[in-house]
Write a protein that holds these residues in place. Structure first.
Motif, PDB file in Angstrom:
ATOM      1  N   ALA A   1      17.651 -51.974  37.901  1.00  0.00           N
ATOM      2  CA  ALA A   1      16.656 -51.376  37.008  1.00  0.00           C
ATOM      3  C   ALA A   1      15.240 -51.758  37.423  1.00  0.00           C
ATOM      4  O   ALA A   1      14.321 -50.932  37.375  1.00  0.00           O
ATOM      5  N   LYS A   2      15.060 -53.011  37.853  1.00  0.00           N
ATOM      6  CA  LYS A   2      13.718 -53.449  38.260  1.00  0.00           C
ATOM      7  C   LYS A   2      13.236 -52.682  39.488  1.00  0.00           C
ATOM      8  O   LYS A   2      12.039 -52.390  39.614  1.00  0.00           O
ATOM      9  N   LEU A   3      14.155 -52.331  40.380  1.00  0.00           N
ATOM     10  CA  LEU A   3      13.781 -51.514  41.533  1.00  0.00           C
ATOM     11  C   LEU A   3      13.264 -50.152  41.087  1.00  0.00           C
ATOM     12  O   LEU A   3      12.415 -49.547  41.751  1.00  0.00           O
ATOM     13  N   ALA A   4      13.776 -49.674  39.946  1.00  0.00           N
ATOM     14  CA  ALA A   4      13.363 -48.357  39.441  1.00  0.00           C
ATOM     15  C   ALA A   4      11.997 -48.400  38.771  1.00  0.00           C
ATOM     16  O   ALA A   4      11.430 -47.341  38.461  1.00  0.00           O
ATOM     17  N   PHE A   5      11.443 -49.603  38.542  1.00  0.00           N
ATOM     18  CA  PHE A   5      10.134 -49.703  37.895  1.00  0.00           C
ATOM     19  C   PHE A   5       9.021 -49.106  38.754  1.00  0.00           C
ATOM     20  O   PHE A   5       7.921 -48.861  38.261  1.00  0.00           O
ATOM     21  N   THR A   6       9.283 -48.900  40.037  1.00  0.00           N
ATOM     22  CA  THR A   6       8.288 -48.226  40.873  1.00  0.00           C
ATOM     23  C   THR A   6       8.219 -46.739  40.552  1.00  0.00           C
ATOM     24  O   THR A   6       7.258 -46.065  40.920  1.00  0.00           O
ATOM     25  N   GLN A   7       9.232 -46.239  39.850  1.00  0.00           N
ATOM     26  CA  GLN A   7       9.284 -44.826  39.513  1.00  0.00           C
ATOM     27  C   GLN A   7       8.942 -44.567  38.046  1.00  0.00           C
ATOM     28  O   GLN A   7       8.322 -43.560  37.717  1.00  0.00           O
ATOM     29  N   ILE A   8       9.361 -45.454  37.183  1.00  0.00           N
ATOM     30  CA  ILE A   8       9.111 -45.318  35.742  1.00  0.00           C
ATOM     31  C   ILE A   8       8.750 -46.686  35.184  1.00  0.00           C
ATOM     32  O   ILE A   8       9.313 -47.704  35.605  1.00  0.00           O
ATOM     33  N   ALA A   9       7.808 -46.734  34.271  1.00  0.00           N
ATOM     34  CA  ALA A   9       7.326 -48.001  33.719  1.00  0.00           C
ATOM     35  C   ALA A   9       8.438 -48.714  32.949  1.00  0.00           C
ATOM     36  O   ALA A   9       9.388 -48.082  32.474  1.00  0.00           O
ATOM     37  N   PRO A  10       8.340 -50.034  32.812  1.00  0.00           N
ATOM     38  CA  PRO A  10       9.402 -50.810  32.154  1.00  0.00           C
ATOM     39  C   PRO A  10       9.727 -50.364  30.733  1.00  0.00           C
ATOM     40  O   PRO A  10      10.897 -50.273  30.365  1.00  0.00           O
ATOM     41  N   LEU A  11       8.709 -50.100  29.913  1.00  0.00           N
ATOM     42  CA  LEU A  11       8.985 -49.755  28.516  1.00  0.00           C
ATOM     43  C   LEU A  11       9.710 -48.418  28.371  1.00  0.00           C
ATOM     44  O   LEU A  11      10.696 -48.332  27.626  1.00  0.00           O
ATOM     45  N   PRO A  12       9.286 -47.346  29.048  1.00  0.00           N
ATOM     46  CA  PRO A  12      10.076 -46.114  29.001  1.00  0.00           C
ATOM     47  C   PRO A  12      11.488 -46.304  29.550  1.00  0.00           C
ATOM     48  O   PRO A  12      12.449 -45.718  29.031  1.00  0.00           O
ATOM     49  N   ALA A  13      11.626 -47.133  30.589  1.00  0.00           N
ATOM     50  CA  ALA A  13      12.958 -47.404  31.137  1.00  0.00           C
ATOM     51  C   ALA A  13      13.844 -48.080  30.091  1.00  0.00           C
ATOM     52  O   ALA A  13      15.044 -47.784  29.987  1.00  0.00           O
ATOM     53  N   ALA A  14      13.254 -48.981  29.296  1.00  0.00           N
ATOM     54  CA  ALA A  14      14.018 -49.655  28.247  1.00  0.00           C
ATOM     55  C   ALA A  14      14.500 -48.661  27.200  1.00  0.00           C
ATOM     56  O   ALA A  14      15.604 -48.784  26.662  1.00  0.00           O
ATOM     57  N   TRP A  15      13.670 -47.650  26.903  1.00  0.00           N
ATOM     58  CA  TRP A  15      14.072 -46.630  25.918  1.00  0.00           C
ATOM     59  C   TRP A  15      15.281 -45.841  26.421  1.00  0.00           C
ATOM     60  O   TRP A  15      16.227 -45.603  25.668  1.00  0.00           O
ATOM     61  N   TRP A  16      15.270 -45.438  27.679  1.00  0.00           N
ATOM     62  CA  TRP A  16      16.396 -44.711  28.247  1.00  0.00           C
ATOM     63  C   TRP A  16      17.655 -45.576  28.253  1.00  0.00           C
ATOM     64  O   TRP A  16      18.763 -45.104  27.958  1.00  0.00           O
ATOM     65  N   ARG A  17      17.496 -46.835  28.586  1.00  0.00           N
ATOM     66  CA  ARG A  17      18.654 -47.738  28.631  1.00  0.00           C
ATOM     67  C   ARG A  17      19.319 -47.857  27.268  1.00  0.00           C
ATOM     68  O   ARG A  17      20.544 -47.707  27.136  1.00  0.00           O
ATOM     69  N   VAL A  18      18.533 -48.136  26.242  1.00  0.00           N
ATOM     70  CA  VAL A  18      19.095 -48.302  24.903  1.00  0.00           C
ATOM     71  C   VAL A  18      19.681 -46.983  24.405  1.00  0.00           C
ATOM     72  O   VAL A  18      20.761 -46.950  23.805  1.00  0.00           O
TER      73      VAL A  18
ATOM     74  N   LEU B   1      17.014 -40.213  38.411  1.00  0.00           N
ATOM     75  CA  LEU B   1      16.543 -41.337  37.600  1.00  0.00           C
ATOM     76  C   LEU B   1      17.347 -41.440  36.305  1.00  0.00           C
ATOM     77  O   LEU B   1      17.737 -42.540  35.886  1.00  0.00           O
ATOM     78  N   ILE B   2      17.596 -40.307  35.671  1.00  0.00           N
ATOM     79  CA  ILE B   2      18.364 -40.305  34.432  1.00  0.00           C
ATOM     80  C   ILE B   2      19.782 -40.822  34.688  1.00  0.00           C
ATOM     81  O   ILE B   2      20.330 -41.606  33.901  1.00  0.00           O
ATOM     82  N   ALA B   3      20.384 -40.401  35.809  1.00  0.00           N
ATOM     83  CA  ALA B   3      21.721 -40.885  36.158  1.00  0.00           C
ATOM     84  C   ALA B   3      21.694 -42.390  36.415  1.00  0.00           C
ATOM     85  O   ALA B   3      22.617 -43.124  36.016  1.00  0.00           O
ATOM     86  N   LEU B   4      20.634 -42.865  37.062  1.00  0.00           N
ATOM     87  CA  LEU B   4      20.497 -44.290  37.338  1.00  0.00           C
ATOM     88  C   LEU B   4      20.385 -45.078  36.037  1.00  0.00           C
ATOM     89  O   LEU B   4      21.046 -46.117  35.869  1.00  0.00           O
ATOM     90  N   MET B   5      19.563 -44.609  35.096  1.00  0.00           N
ATOM     91  CA  MET B   5      19.392 -45.306  33.830  1.00  0.00           C
ATOM     92  C   MET B   5      20.673 -45.270  33.000  1.00  0.00           C
ATOM     93  O   MET B   5      20.950 -46.202  32.241  1.00  0.00           O
ATOM     94  N   PHE B   6      21.470 -44.209  33.165  1.00  0.00           N
ATOM     95  CA  PHE B   6      22.763 -44.156  32.488  1.00  0.00           C
ATOM     96  C   PHE B   6      23.668 -45.272  33.009  1.00  0.00           C
ATOM     97  O   PHE B   6      24.329 -45.958  32.227  1.00  0.00           O
ATOM     98  N   CYS B   7      23.695 -45.460  34.315  1.00  0.00           N
ATOM     99  CA  CYS B   7      24.513 -46.524  34.909  1.00  0.00           C
ATOM    100  C   CYS B   7      24.018 -47.897  34.482  1.00  0.00           C
ATOM    101  O   CYS B   7      24.823 -48.808  34.200  1.00  0.00           O
TER     102      CYS B   7
END
Length: 318
Positions: free
Chosen positions: A32-49, A229-235
């Protein structure tokens, strides 16, 4: 398969379950941290939850049993809200922290929450000795990690301290829910409450972060970028949230909050080892810290008495 899973969670020692859970979580966290170059941490946290909650709703189908799982009194709703909000915002602030801090640093400092729970709820000398040694190991790892960085982030430090407090709240409220009937269904309702609160702040940034990539994004700007990205956040949600929630409910039901807290001291060590696969080689000081934490866990569980028996819990059902 269902019976096999139940036997696995009820029969495997809780320490082994904790190690397996930590490996899954931190492997997913590094991805997930590698994906922070593509999407900011807080939006990434929303997708994860959001994806983790979706998986729970599809699996548990709580709408078919609302009359059985919804609390009938205000106190029950307060425990659900405490669990859901602490869990969701713990993950949110953790992502905010690792956006500016090394994962090893963040995990070590975040342990302030479980440590506080262990101190407040411990009942045996092994737990207190284990806590002292665990603190030494965590301080060693934290010092080593900070010393290797050029600078620290005040915002990241504040975020991880808040995350630690929320982690402690999650342990206390999670234990309460785990001892009740239908803990996985109750967890689903609790996370729904937490996700609703999180979405007030992060739903629009989460969606916008995929539709309109941040300046540092590279492959997200490609036509295949958003679906990837969405598939990655799903995983990531599957490995860092959905599966750990199941692990935690079984572990919390089988052991006391104090011992659960000390077991979580494995986390900084596991995060360091996982970092090896991402090019982060531990120093001698890191190795000393890992060793201290392993000793702490060994001392805490040196009694012949099973944690499940001590906690007074029966086998858990899926």
């Amino acid at each position: 398969m269902r019976n096999l899973a139940i036997r696995f969670f009820n029969d495997v020692p809780v320490v082994i379950l904790t190690v397996i859970e930590s490996i899954i979580i931190f492997a997913a966290t590094m991805v997930a941290k590698l994906a922070f170059t593509q999407i900011a941490p807080l939006p990434a946290a929303w997708w994860r939850v959001g994806f983790a909650l979706l998986l729970l709703w599809v699996w548990r189908k709580p709408w078919k049993k609302f009359t059985e799982i919804l609390p009938t009194h205000a106190r029950g709703w307060l425990w659900l809200a405490a669990l859901g909000i602490s869990s969701v915002f713990m993950n949110t602030t953790f992502y905010m922290a690792i956006g500016t801090l090394n994962v090893g640093v963040a995990v070590a400092i975040e342990f302030i929450g479980p440590l506080a729970v262990a101190v407040m709820t411990g009942r045996h000398w092994r737990e207190y000795v284990g806590i002292i040694i665990a603190v030494c190991g965590i301080v060693t790892l934290s010092w080593s990690s900070f010393a290797s960085q050029n600078r620290t982030s005040l915002s990241g430090l504040a975020a991880i301290l808040i995350s630690g407090v929320l982690w402690g709240t999650y342990i206390i409220s999670g234990r309460r829910i785990a001892l009740g009937g239908r803990p996985l269904d109750s967890m689903t309702i609790a996370l729904t409450i937490g996700f609703a609160a999180q979405s007030v702040f992060l739903m629009l940034p989460g969606i916008n972060g995929v539709i309109h990539p941040q300046p540092s994004a590279t492959w997200l700007r490609q036509p295949w970028g958003p679906p990837a990205l969405i598939a990655l956040m799903f995983c990531v949600a599957l490995c860092a949230s959905f599966l750990p929630y199941i692990f935690d409910l079984f572990i919390m039901r089988r052991t006391l909050p104090s011992k659960f807290s000390v077991m979580q001291s494995i986390s900084p060590a596991v995060a360091t080892v996982i970092g090896l696969f991402f090019g982060e080689v531990p120093t001698i000081v890191d190795t000393v810290g890992i060793g201290l934490i392993i000793v702490a866990v060994f001392i805490t569980f040196s009694s012949d008495e099973r944690a499940a028996g001590e906690a007074g819990a029966k086998g858990v059902q899926l």
